[in-house]
Design an enzyme around this catalytic site. Structure first.
Site, PDB file in Angstrom:
ATOM      1  N   CYS A  15       0.800  -1.222   0.000  1.00  0.00           N
ATOM      2  CA  CYS A  15       0.000   0.000   0.000  1.00  0.00           C
ATOM      3  C   CYS A  15       0.830   1.267   0.000  1.00  0.00           C
ATOM      4  CB  CYS A  15      -0.965  -0.023   1.193  1.00  0.00           C
ATOM      5  SG  CYS A  15      -2.319  -1.202   0.968  1.00  0.00           S
ATOM      6  N   LYS A  18       0.204   3.243  -3.210  1.00  0.00           N
ATOM      7  CA  LYS A  18      -1.087   3.900  -3.406  1.00  0.00           C
ATOM      8  C   LYS A  18      -0.896   5.380  -3.736  1.00  0.00           C
ATOM      9  CE  LYS A  18      -5.603   3.951  -1.077  1.00  0.00           C
ATOM     10  NZ  LYS A  18      -6.320   3.445   0.116  1.00  0.00           N
ATOM     11  N   ASP A  47     -15.325   5.491   1.304  1.00  0.00           N
ATOM     12  CA  ASP A  47     -15.542   4.266   2.075  1.00  0.00           C
ATOM     13  C   ASP A  47     -14.760   3.121   1.441  1.00  0.00           C
ATOM     14  OD1 ASP A  47     -16.637   2.588   4.074  1.00  0.00           O
ATOM     15  OD2 ASP A  47     -18.514   3.706   4.003  1.00  0.00           O
ATOM     16  N   ASP A  48     -14.812   1.957   2.095  1.00  0.00           N
ATOM     17  CA  ASP A  48     -13.927   0.859   1.735  1.00  0.00           C
ATOM     18  C   ASP A  48     -14.370   0.084   0.504  1.00  0.00           C
ATOM     19  OD1 ASP A  48     -11.963   0.864   4.044  1.00  0.00           O
ATOM     20  OD2 ASP A  48     -13.872   0.856   5.104  1.00  0.00           O
ATOM     21  N   ASP A  88     -11.659  -5.069   2.796  1.00  0.00           N
ATOM     22  CA  ASP A  88     -12.667  -4.033   2.568  1.00  0.00           C
ATOM     23  C   ASP A  88     -14.085  -4.546   2.786  1.00  0.00           C
ATOM     24  OD1 ASP A  88     -10.737  -2.168   1.942  1.00  0.00           O
ATOM     25  OD2 ASP A  88     -10.879  -2.479  -0.216  1.00  0.00           O
ATOM     26  N   SER A 137      -5.236 -11.669 -16.395  1.00  0.00           N
ATOM     27  CA  SER A 137      -3.795 -11.450 -16.345  1.00  0.00           C
ATOM     28  C   SER A 137      -3.332 -10.708 -17.584  1.00  0.00           C
ATOM     29  CB  SER A 137      -3.050 -12.787 -16.226  1.00  0.00           C
ATOM     30  OG  SER A 137      -3.319 -13.607 -17.355  1.00  0.00           O
ATOM     31  N   ASP A 221     -10.807   0.110   7.399  1.00  0.00           N
ATOM     32  CA  ASP A 221      -9.527  -0.565   7.618  1.00  0.00           C
ATOM     33  C   ASP A 221      -8.404   0.408   7.298  1.00  0.00           C
ATOM     34  OD1 ASP A 221      -9.931  -0.693   4.856  1.00  0.00           O
ATOM     35  OD2 ASP A 221      -9.046  -2.679   4.657  1.00  0.00           O
TER      36      ASP A 221
END
Length: 347
Positions: A15, A18, A47-48, A88, A137, A221
Site C-alpha cells: 500500500c 497507493k 468508504d472501503d 474491505d 492477467s 480498515d
C-alpha cells in the site's frame, strides 16, 4: 543507528504504492456522482467498498485492490495481497463470497514465481471461506497482484466509515508500523523480529476481528493513507478525535527505526495531507509521529464504538487470537469528540 544521517526515503510495494490522498481526491472530484438510489455506498465518503442493494435484506459488496510486491517471497506476497483486498468487505460488515485474480507478470519471467503468488492468494481466499473463481492477467515488466472481491451484506446492518458518534472509543485491531519495518528490511537493517511481526500482521485476515464486532458506529480498515488519513475520512467535517500515543499497538522496533529515518515517500505524503487537514501534535516524539502516517498494507480495522463495549471487544479479540496462536496487539487508542478547532489531537 546514527540519528544524524539524512532522511532515507524507501520506495516499495504494497500500500505504499497507493496514490496520495490529495492527488486521489482531486481526480475523484471530477467524476460524476452516481444517481442509482440502490447504490448505498459509492466513492463520495471514501468508504472501503461499493454497496448495491438488491433487496431489503441483501446487498452486494464490491471492491478490488492490487499492488507491487511488498515482500520478496512470492507465496507470502500472494497471501498479503489477498488478505488486503478482502479486508474491505469485512470493514463494511459483509461476508466475502467470491474473488477474481488480478495479475501483471512478465511472460518470459519465472512462472513458478507467478504460481506461488497465486497459490498464496488462493490459500487466504480459502481461509476466508470464499471461492476463487478466476481472474485476468496481462504481461508486463513489473509484477502486480491483487483481487477483485464480491461480498454480501444485509443493508440494514451495513457498516459505514463516516458515522462515528461523540464519546465513541476508537479501537485499532492490528499494530502499526509495517511500512517502516518493511523499508528497513529491504535495506537489511531491520532488528530481529520486526519484519517477521510485520509479515504476521499483513497475512492475518480481518475476518475474526469483524465477526467479533457487535456494536460499531463506524468502521474502516487502515491501509495506504495510514492511521491519520483513514481517521480523517472517518471524522469528516462533523467530528474530531483525540489519540493517545501511549496506547498505540506497534510492530516491534518501529519507533527506533522511524527515528533512524527509515521512512517511505507514501508516509510523507500522508503527513502533508493530515497536517493540512487539522492534525496537531501535543509533545509527541518524531518517531511516534511517523507511525501515524506510515502506510499500512493489510492493516487492522479502525472502529468507532460505544466506550462501554470497547473493553469487552478488545478482550474478546485477544482471547480469540490467543486460542488460535496469533500474537497481534489490539487496543483502544482514542476518543471521538464533538467538532473542535483541531480535527485530530495527538498526545
Amino acid at each position: 543507528m546514527d540519528a544524524t544521517i539524512a532522511p532515507l526515503f524507501c520506495s516499495g510495494g504494497g500500500c505504499t504504492a497507493k496514490l496520495g490522498p490529495r492527488a486521489l481526491s482531486r481526480v475523484l472530484s471530477q467524476l460524476p456522482a452516481p444517481t442509482d438510489p440502490d447504490l448505498l455506498v459509492g466513492f463520495a465518503s471514501s468508504d472501503d467498498a461499493a454497496v448495491l442493494r438488491l433487496t431489503d435484506d441483501l446487498a452486494v459488496v464490491s471492491t478490488l485492490d492490487f499492488f507491487p510486491p511488498v515482500v520478496a517471497d512470492p507465496y507470502t506476497f500472494g497471501q498479503i495481497a489477498a488478505a488486503n483486498a478482502m479486508s474491505d468487505v469485512w470493514a463494511m460488515g459483509g461476508r466475502v463470497r467470491t474473488a477474481l485474480n488480478i495479475v501483471a507478470f512478465d511472460e518470459d519471467g519465472d512462472l513458478n514465481q507467478l504460481g506461488a503468488i497465486l497459490a498464496g492468494g488462493a490459500e487466504r481466499v480459502a481461509a476466508a471461506g470464499a471461492s476463487l473463481a478466476g481472474g485476468h492477467s496481462i504481461t508486463g515488466d513489473g509484477v502486480l497482484y491483487g483481487l477483485s472481491v464480491t461480498g454480501t451484506v444485509d443493508p440494514r446492518h451495513l457498516w459505514r466509515n463516516d458515522t462515528p458518534q461523540p464519546g465513541d472509543a476508537l479501537v485499532l485491531t492490528k499494530p502499526l508500523g509495517v511500512g517502516i519495518a518493511c523499508a528497513a528490511h529491504r535495506l537489511d537493517s531491520a532488528p530481529p523480529g520486526a519484519f517477521e511481526a510485520a509479515v504476521a500482521s499483513m497475512t492475518e485476515l480481518n475476518l475474526r476481528a469483524a465477526e467479533l464486532l457487535q456494536t460499531p458506529h463506524a468502521v474502516t480498515d487502515v491501509t495506504g493513507f495510514g492511521l491519520a488519513g483513514h481517521l480523517l475520512e472517518m471524522l469528516g467535517t462533523d467530528f474530531s478525535a483525540t489519540i493517545d500515543t501511549l496506547a498505540l499497538p506497534l510492530i516491534p522496533h518501529v519507533r527506533t527505526l522511524a527515528e533512524g529515518f527509515f521512512l517511505t515517500a507514501a508516509a510523507q505524503r500522508n503527513r502533508t495531507h493530515a497536517e493540512a487537514n487539522g492534525l496537531v501534535f501535543d509533545r509527541v516524539p518524531f518517531g511516534v509521529q511517523e507511525v501515524l502516517f506510515d502506510a499500512q498494507t493489510s492493516g487492522g480495522l479502525l472502529v468507532a464504538m460505544p466506550r462501554p463495549d470497547a473493553d469487552a471487544y478488545v478482550a474478546a479479540l485477544a482471547d480469540d487470537r490467543a486460542a488460535s496462536g496469533t500474537r497481534l496487539a489490539a487496543s483502544i487508542i482514542g476518543t471521538v469528540t464533538e467538532r473542535a478547532e483541531h480535527t485530530i489531537l495527538v498526545r
